[in-house]
Each structure stands twice: as structure tokens, then as C-alpha cells.
Motif scaffolding. Structure first.
Motif, short mmCIF file in Angstrom:
data_model
loop_
_atom_site.label_atom_id
_atom_site.label_comp_id
_atom_site.label_asym_id
_atom_site.label_seq_id
_atom_site.Cartn_x
_atom_site.Cartn_y
_atom_site.Cartn_z
N ILE A 124 -58.91 17.72 31.83
CA ILE A 124 -59.49 17.71 33.17
C ILE A 124 -60.22 16.38 33.35
O ILE A 124 -61.02 15.98 32.49
N GLU A 125 -59.95 15.72 34.45
CA GLU A 125 -60.62 14.46 34.75
C GLU A 125 -60.87 14.36 36.24
O GLU A 125 -59.93 14.46 37.04
N ASP A 126 -62.14 14.16 36.59
CA ASP A 126 -62.53 14.09 38.00
C ASP A 126 -62.00 15.31 38.76
O ASP A 126 -62.29 16.43 38.38
N ASN A 127 -61.17 15.06 39.77
CA ASN A 127 -60.66 16.16 40.59
C ASN A 127 -59.18 16.41 40.33
O ASN A 127 -58.39 16.60 41.26
N SER A 128 -58.82 16.46 39.06
CA SER A 128 -57.44 16.74 38.70
C SER A 128 -57.38 17.37 37.32
O SER A 128 -58.29 17.21 36.50
N VAL A 129 -56.28 18.11 37.07
CA VAL A 129 -56.06 18.70 35.76
C VAL A 129 -54.68 18.29 35.27
O VAL A 129 -53.76 18.05 36.06
N LEU A 130 -54.55 18.20 33.96
CA LEU A 130 -53.27 17.86 33.36
C LEU A 130 -52.66 19.12 32.76
O LEU A 130 -53.27 19.79 31.93
N ILE A 131 -51.46 19.48 33.24
CA ILE A 131 -50.71 20.62 32.71
C ILE A 131 -49.33 20.11 32.32
O ILE A 131 -48.57 19.66 33.17
N GLY A 132 -49.03 20.18 31.03
CA GLY A 132 -47.81 19.55 30.56
C GLY A 132 -47.89 18.05 30.80
O GLY A 132 -48.82 17.40 30.32
N LYS A 133 -46.95 17.52 31.58
CA LYS A 133 -46.99 16.10 31.92
C LYS A 133 -47.36 15.87 33.39
O LYS A 133 -47.25 14.76 33.90
N GLU A 134 -47.78 16.96 34.04
CA GLU A 134 -48.08 16.87 35.48
C GLU A 134 -49.58 16.85 35.75
O GLU A 134 -50.34 17.63 35.15
N VAL A 135 -49.98 15.98 36.64
CA VAL A 135 -51.37 15.90 37.09
C VAL A 135 -51.49 16.68 38.40
O VAL A 135 -50.82 16.35 39.39
N ILE A 136 -52.32 17.68 38.40
CA ILE A 136 -52.47 18.57 39.56
C ILE A 136 -53.82 18.34 40.22
O ILE A 136 -54.86 18.36 39.54
N PRO A 137 -53.84 18.11 41.53
CA PRO A 137 -55.12 17.88 42.21
C PRO A 137 -55.94 19.17 42.29
O PRO A 137 -55.40 20.26 42.40
N VAL A 138 -57.25 19.00 42.23
CA VAL A 138 -58.18 20.14 42.38
C VAL A 138 -59.06 19.84 43.58
O VAL A 138 -59.75 18.80 43.61
N SER A 139 -59.05 20.73 44.57
CA SER A 139 -59.86 20.49 45.76
C SER A 139 -61.34 20.70 45.44
O SER A 139 -61.70 21.42 44.51
N ARG A 140 -62.18 20.06 46.22
CA ARG A 140 -63.62 20.15 46.00
C ARG A 140 -64.12 21.59 46.10
O ARG A 140 -64.97 22.02 45.32
N SER A 141 -63.55 22.36 47.01
CA SER A 141 -64.02 23.74 47.20
C SER A 141 -63.61 24.66 46.05
O SER A 141 -64.26 25.66 45.77
N ASN A 142 -62.51 24.32 45.36
CA ASN A 142 -62.02 25.15 44.26
C ASN A 142 -62.52 24.71 42.89
O ASN A 142 -62.37 25.45 41.92
N ARG A 143 -63.09 23.54 42.79
CA ARG A 143 -63.54 23.03 41.50
C ARG A 143 -64.63 23.91 40.86
O ARG A 143 -64.57 24.17 39.64
N PRO A 144 -65.64 24.40 41.61
CA PRO A 144 -66.66 25.25 40.96
C PRO A 144 -66.08 26.48 40.27
O PRO A 144 -66.51 26.84 39.17
N GLU A 145 -65.10 27.13 40.91
CA GLU A 145 -64.49 28.31 40.31
C GLU A 145 -63.72 27.92 39.05
O GLU A 145 -63.74 28.66 38.05
N LEU A 146 -63.05 26.78 39.09
CA LEU A 146 -62.33 26.31 37.91
C LEU A 146 -63.30 26.08 36.76
O LEU A 146 -63.04 26.50 35.61
N MET A 147 -64.40 25.45 37.01
CA MET A 147 -65.38 25.15 35.96
C MET A 147 -65.96 26.44 35.37
O MET A 147 -66.26 26.50 34.17
#
Length: 236
Positions: free
Chosen positions: A207-230
Motif C-alpha cells: 500500500i502506498e499513498d492512495n493505491s494498493v498493489l495486488i499481483g502486478k496491478e496498482v489499484i486506486p483507493v478513493s479518499r472516502s474508502n481509505r479509512p475502512e481499508l486501514m
């Protein structure tokens, strides 16, 4: 069980209250001299059991039962034996006590109500069990139903009228919406991190800034959904 008493006789309410106080499983949260007061109370409070008199001025016990939606368990208390047959036409009525009350008969009624309450809770729990207990779902591909294991899914991406389901072995394109598949996926495993992406949180590598790495893909994480992810992450 939270319970209330509805009886127009003050002495009767006092006797029932005294009997209730002897049972740890019962909590008396109100007593009412007429049905209308009780209805107002029930509109704002959740009750498990009602001790209800049949004969009351202007509004009988049966009138009361027919008025309220989804009535809780009810023990009818009356000086009249003639309504017993009618009483048990109502599923909510668990017992029918005739005045004057005796300790032995009251105890039996409480046992019936407690047993009924336990069964009702079990049924409610089973009915409301999340679909997380399933391990797979099916998608329609070229008129074939393909089984996909939840654990194998890493990313679900929305693209127009289609969704791309990316698994460990293969990717699938399905005519559906992200919302529809979100409802099917177990919430303890998957999280919508962006308006176009649902991810399997167990597949996160970095996880870096507002994105996550899954496999070889970088997936964006929206600001509103980041707290739940954390909150989902097992952080040291």
C-alpha cells in the motif's frame, strides 16, 4: 427479556410486577393502565414480552393485539376462562393465566415465554446469517455457469456495462454491475476501494499513498474508502 404490563387494575399490575421481580431473566420496563399508552411506548421501544389483561375499558386485549404490528410474545391475564380458545388463535400468545394468579402457574408461563424467546432468537439468527458462509458463486459465460471460488478472486473492476473478475487462474468478463457482485461477495474478505474497483484484501501486497498493489496491478483507493481499508489491515 424486557417486558411490560398492561392492566387497568392498579392492584393487578402491582401483583404481576412483584412476581416478575423474582425472575432474573425478566426486566420490567413499564406498566400501563390502558392500551393506548402502551402502544405509544411500543412505537419507540423494543419489548420481548407483554403481560396483557383482556378486559379493559374501551379497548380489549384482543383489540390491542390486532392494532400493533409484529407483536412480541404475550401472556394473557384475565379473570375470564371463556376466551382461552380464541386466545390461542394468535401465534404471539404463549400462555393464558386466570386470576387470581398462583406462583406455580406463573412460573410455567414464564418458562413457556423464555423457551419461545430462545427459539425466536435462533430462527432470527439463522435467517439473518450472512451469505459469507458460502465459498463460491457462479457467473454466466456463453450460456454456461462457471463456478468461481471467492478466495481465488483478487480484483473486480467495473467497465461500462460489464465487470471484469480477475482470479488466480483466469479472468472473466460478465454483463453485470459492481453493486450486484458486491452484494454477493463476503464482506469480511472483499472491500470496494474505488467506484470502479472491489479488491480481495487478503491479496494486497503493498500500500502506498492512495493505491494498493495486488499481483502486478496498482489499484486506486478513493479518499472516502481509505479509512475502512486501514481498519481492515492488521497493523503493528
Amino acid at each position: 427479556m424486557n417486558c411490560i404490563i398492561i392492566d387497568d387494575e392498579e392492584m393487578a399490575r402491582a401483583i404481576i410486577a412483584q412476581m416478575i421481580s423474582k425472575y432474573k431473566e425478566l426486566s420490567l420496563v413499564g406498566d400501563f393502565s390502558n392500551a393506548m399508552q402502551a402502544i405509544k411506548f411500543l412505537n419507540q421501544n423494543e419489548i420481548d414480552l407483554i403481560f396483557l389483561d383482556i378486559h379493559m375499558p374501551d379497548f380489549t386485549g384482543f383489540d390491542f393485539i390486532q392494532t400493533i404490528k409484529n407483536p412480541p410474545k404475550i401472556i394473557l391475564i384475565t379473570s375470564d376462562k371463556n376466551f382461552a380458545i380464541e386466545a390461542f388463535e394468535y401465534d404471539c400468545i404463549v400462555d393464558y393465566l386466570v386470576k387470581p394468579l398462583t406462583e406455580e402457574r406463573f412460573q410455567k408461563a414464564i418458562h413457556k415465554a423464555s423457551s419461545s424467546h430462545i427459539v425466536s432468537k435462533q430462527i432470527t439468527t439463522e435467517t439473518n446469517m450472512p451469505e459469507d458462509s458460502a465459498t463460491e458463486f457462479y457467473v454466466n459465460i456463453d450460456r454456461r455457469l462457471i463456478k468461481i471460488e471467492f478466495e481465488s478472486v483478487s480484483i473486480v473492476e467495473a467497465k461500462g456495462d460489464y465487470i471484469h473478475i480477475k482470479t488466480d487462474q483466469k479472468n472473466y468478463i460478465v454483463h453485470s454491475t459492481l453493486k450486484k457482485i458486491e452484494d454477493k461477495l463476503p464482506h469480511n474478505l472483499f472491500l470496494k476501494v474505488h467506484r470502479s474497483f472491489i479488491i480481495n484484501t487478503h491479496k494486497i501486497i503493498d500500500i502506498e499513498d492512495n493505491s494498493v498493489l495486488i499481483g502486478k496491478e496498482v489499484i486506486p483507493v478513493s479518499r472516502s474508502n481509505r479509512p475502512e481499508l486501514m481498519k481492515r489491515l492488521n497493523l503493528l
